[in-house]
Design an enzyme around this catalytic site. Structure first.
Site, PDB file in Angstrom:
ATOM      1  N   ASN A  78       0.869  -1.252  -0.052  1.00  0.00           N
ATOM      2  CA  ASN A  78      -0.085   0.023   0.079  1.00  0.00           C
ATOM      3  C   ASN A  78       0.970   1.326  -0.193  1.00  0.00           C
ATOM      4  OD1 ASN A  78      -1.812   2.024   0.423  1.00  0.00           O
ATOM      5  ND2 ASN A  78      -3.204   0.659   1.655  1.00  0.00           N
ATOM      6  N   ASP A  79       1.065   1.694  -1.036  1.00  0.00           N
ATOM      7  CA  ASP A  79       1.887   2.889  -1.313  1.00  0.00           C
ATOM      8  C   ASP A  79       1.635   4.122  -0.496  1.00  0.00           C
ATOM      9  OD1 ASP A  79       3.820   1.931  -3.283  1.00  0.00           O
ATOM     10  OD2 ASP A  79       2.761   2.671  -4.908  1.00  0.00           O
ATOM     11  N   CYS A  80       0.402   4.288  -0.168  1.00  0.00           N
ATOM     12  CA  CYS A  80      -0.183   5.423   0.607  1.00  0.00           C
ATOM     13  C   CYS A  80      -0.251   5.317   2.066  1.00  0.00           C
ATOM     14  CB  CYS A  80      -1.220   5.416  -0.030  1.00  0.00           C
ATOM     15  SG  CYS A  80      -1.375   6.112  -1.678  1.00  0.00           S
TER      16      CYS A  80
END
Ligand code: GLC
Ligand code: GLC
Length: 822
Positions: free
Chosen positions: A491-493
């Site tokens: 989850n890049d965020c």
């Protein structure tokens, strides 16, 4: 509401009106030269790298969205419309004059747009022949009038000055560097060829070119757009040639058609590389060497070659798709598995997340985690290309096991601007290599010498890279023994070390704090999954010590997850920089995340102690919507400094609680592992684009490919998809449905056939080519329950693994009986 229909027989989606909710696009191209084309002929072309070798210009996020394309104008030289000259675009855009007929057929590697206006029919086909660095636009124009038609055609492309990023930003330079040559009606775009480039672009036509423009303004006229070019108004070209400004390729062709007559006009747009010592035929005059293009035109710019090459293209797709064909009671399963899902997987394999309408191809190259996952759905199609990709990816790994997050396809070098430290990255390499080995049994790949960070002299066998990947996690554990998250995991965020309060700062690349606390349960699950994949690899590779080590380390990590990462009813997501849980019942928002429920169960956690069931029930109760499974609940209603980008999105969008489709197949696989075929299929159909075709006005993206996200239940536009095409959803859904629901699963020693047959199905058939043998598989329900009896060529085998047959066995008949009779 639908905007077209599936033509399964011809493997096409047919769009019946041009004003689809968003441009509905298709990919052209194979290995080096590629293009994107919308249902109204918008789009662009590039050679190998969407950023560094862009041929034609495209302005992202424009109005309309797909401005810039492969345009053709038809001008009726006699007729007028309301006193003005009459011209139109047979692809509707850019002129947007109403057509009497319109249909766009997106097929595999080609797009056909058929139209009619004022009794002039135009059949257009756009495609890139296999193995070539050029594209064809083939127009068949028919006069259905009772009288002769006096027509002119105008082709139009706008050239990109190669580096698409520079092209869109560096205007103080760009407005002066554009250069072209025109010879015998062929337009050569040669910007920067005078200095360091050894390639140019060209636009050629099969018909005699009676006029041209190479300056955008000369074609359009001041203050005019592509919808109403001045040259179309007057019918006169000016043969503009000066350097600078915006180079375009516009050619005028005259057509006099008798009643009932058809003319065929072919355009060829291509990329040409020239040997450095032969760049110019006249260096003094800087005249470029056109010989290779002249040869191409001579050999290929004709109807015969074109017809053959589109047949070749179709045949090539047919044989790729033939590797895996199913016949199930569900049309949406069949359509996606047999046609569109592998097709999309090819696009994701080719471009990772770089080039689409929404991914501009200038920000991102080939993602390390993305490409390794894309490979999972691709490896059965062309294993040799998967092999090469694995080696390219591994070469961007650093010596301590970390990996560059992205690399540029043209240079194959790690992208310094994005850097490293996404701590999940290296583990995905283990999964892709395992998938490659299971598909091919090509164990030699493990011995391939691969450098670190592309540095000569650092080569080690790929096998060592895999060990390094796992060791990287073990070398980076946090206070509770869970893996440190680094910049972010899948989850890049979820940016737990970022603490960004400056507007505009990139969450992805801005300097993070040291980060010795924030831990990821997701990476823990991924580590266990990867370590358990690695164990048989170590054993077969005769490295029992490592096998033992990963048995122990996976078990140990599992214990840690149960101790620290289990929330009572589901898996916690992470621990933030203060050591507080993220994705736990104690949180106010974001109490449950989908990712650890999927990955931990896939890693085998809780399959026997009931906890997997609990976690998946929590998914059903808290995350399931009619449009798919949302990523988290409740969505974050405000920005949290300690969580980062995830809370920057309005609730229900992107990582903040959309149906982030990539994660849904993990839950399907988890349900299948628990034997629950009904739930797995149900979740599958909620996001299957064909199953959503009827609600195209809500879904809005193409009904033939997956989109990255569908707005979640917290969003006012719940059900609206965004960012279609380039998403890990493609590969993972293919894996979920083919390997886990249908249960056709390659393994090291052979092919496993272990379906979890949905209760509404009597059975299904599969034809699967695996390591050179064709498996004709029939699954049939013989009674209630899920017991499996596998019969190969008439004899029952123990278990569900069909051992690899002797070489030379061409085909096997497999019957699988599901349930207990009587
Ligand atoms: C995007 C990225 C992918 C990431 C996902 C979730 O799809 O390409 O790497 O895992 O978003 O943030
Ligand atoms: C944004 C997106 C995420 C993507 C990332 C890639 O953070 O939300 O999906 O992975 O950009 O740079």
């Amino acid at each position: 509401m639908k905007f077209g229909y599936f033509d399964d027989q011809n493997r096409e989606y047919v769009i019946q009106r041009p004003d689809t909710p968003l441009p509905w696009i298709n990919y052209l191209g194979n290995e080096n030269y590629f293009g994107i084309i919308s249902n109204t002929a918008g789009g662009y072309s590039f050679y190998q790298d969407a950023r560094l070798r862009r041929l034609t210009r495209f302005r992202y996020n424009n109005a309309p969205l797909d401005v810039g394309g492969r345009y053709l104008y038809i001008r009726d030289n006699q007729a007028q419309m309301n006193g003005d000259s009459l011209y139109w675009s047979p692809s509707w855009q850019p002129v947007c004059r109403t057509l009497d007929q319109y249909a766009c057929h997106h097929g595999l590697g080609y797009t056909r747009i058929n139209s009619q206006k004022c009794q002039i029919e135009c059949q257009a086909v756009y495609f890139i022949p296999l193995g070539q660095d050029f594209e064809f636009w083939n127009f068949q124009i028919t006069n259905h009038r009772k009288e002769p038609a006096d027509l002119s055609l105008f082709s139009a492309v706008e050239f990109c000055l190669w580096d698409a990023w520079d092209d869109q930003t560096n205007f103080q330079r760009n407005l002066s560097i554009g250069e072209v040559e025109v010879e015998k009606g062929v337009i050569y775009h040669k910007t920067e060829y005078r200095e360091r480039r050894d390639h140019y672009a060209f636009l050629a036509c099969s018909h005699s070119v009676v006029g041209y423009e190479t300056q955008r303004e000369a074609f359009l006229g001041p203050y005019r757009g592509w919808d109403s070019p001045q040259v179309l108004e007057s019918g006169q070209t000016s043969q503009s040639l000066s350097p600078g400004w915006q180079p375009v390729g516009v050619q005028k062709v005259n057509l006099a058609l008798k009643p009932g007559e058809t003319a065929r006009v072919i355009f060829m747009l291509g990329y040409q590389k020239v040997d450095r010592d032969q760049k110019f035929t006249d260096p003094d005059l800087q005249v470029i060497n056109k010989k290779p293009v002249q040869k191409k035109i001579k050999d290929y710019l004709n109807g015969e070659f074109l017809d053959e090459s589109i047949q070749d293209l179709k045949r090539s797709w047919d044989s790729l798709l033939d590797i895996f064909q199913v016949n199930t009671p569900d049309v949406h399963v069949n359509r996606l598995v047999n046609i569109w899902n592998p097709y999309q997987v090819m696009a994701t394999f080719n471009f990772s997340r770089s080039a689409s309408y929404f991914e501009s191809g200038i920000g991102r190259g080939m993602g390390f985690r993305d490409s390794n996952q894309d490979l999972l759905g691709f490896v059965h199609l062309i294993p040799e290309r998967a092999r090469e990709r694995i080696l390219d990816l591994a070469a961007t790994q650093l010596e301590d096991g970390r990996a560059y997050h992205q690399y540029q396809p043209l240079t194959k070098r790690g992208n310094d601007a994005v850097g490293s430290d996404f701590n999940d990255d290296p583990l995905w390499l283990v999964l892709s290599v395992a998938a490659y080995l299971k598909e091919t049994a090509d164990w030699t790949i493990l011995e391939e010498l691969v450098p670190y960070d592309n540095q000569p002299g650092t080569e080690e066998p790929l096998y060592s890279h895999l060990l390094q990947s796992l060791e990287f996690t073990l070398d980076h554990l946090g206070p509770q023994g869970l893996p440190l998250i680094g910049r972010a995991d899948w989850n890049d965020c979820l940016n737990l070390n970022c603490f960004s309060s400056d507007p505009g700062q990139s969450f992805q690349t801005t300097t993070n704090q040291g980060g010795r606390t924030a831990e990821s349960v997701f990476i823990a699950g991924l580590f266990i999954l990867a370590a358990r994949e690695m164990i048989p690899i170590c054993e077969i590779f005769a490295d029992p010590d490592s096998a033992l080590r990963y048995i122990k380390q996976a078990d140990k990590m599992e214990e840690t997850v149960w101790d620290q990462g289990w929330d009572g009813n589901w898996f916690i997501r992470a621990f933030d920089d203060f050591g507080a849980p993220v994705g736990s019942k104690v949180c106010q928002e974001g109490q449950i995340f989908i990712e650890p429920q999927g990955i931990c169960v896939m890693a085998g956690l809780g399959l026997r102690n009931g906890k997997a069931r609990k976690a998946l029930d929590a998914v059903t109760n808290r995350l399931a919507t009619d449009h798919g499974l949302v990523l988290l609940q409740p969505a974050y209603s405000r920005y949290y400094l300690n969580l980062g980008e995830i809370s920057s999105y309005p609730p229900g969008y992107k990582e903040n609680g959309s149906i982030f489709c990539h994660t849904n197949p993990w839950i399907m696989i988890a349900e299948a592992l628990l034997g629950n075929g009904d739930a797995a299929l149900d979740y599958y159909l909620r996001i299957n684009p064909s199953a959503r075709e009827e609600i195209s006005e809500i879904h809005r993206c193409e009904p033939y490919v997956y989109a990255q996200m569908i707005a979640g239940r917290d969003a006012p536009t719940h059900g609206e998809a965004k960012n279609s095409w380039l998403t890990g959803t493609a590969a993972w859904n293919f894996v979920a449905v083919t390997q886990w629901i249908l249960g056709i699963r390659p393994d090291y020693q052979g092919l496993i056939i272990a379906p979890v047959l949905p209760s509404g199905w009597d059975g299904f058939q599969v034809k699967r080519t695996f390591r050179g043998t064709i498996y004709n598989i029939t699954i049939t329900r013989v009674g209630p329950g899920s017991d499996l009896q596998v019969i190969v060529n008439g004899s029952e085998i123990p278990g569900t693994l069909i051992p690899q047959p002797d070489p030379g066995v061409k085909d096997l008949e497999v019957l699988v009986k599901v349930g207990s009779p009587g």
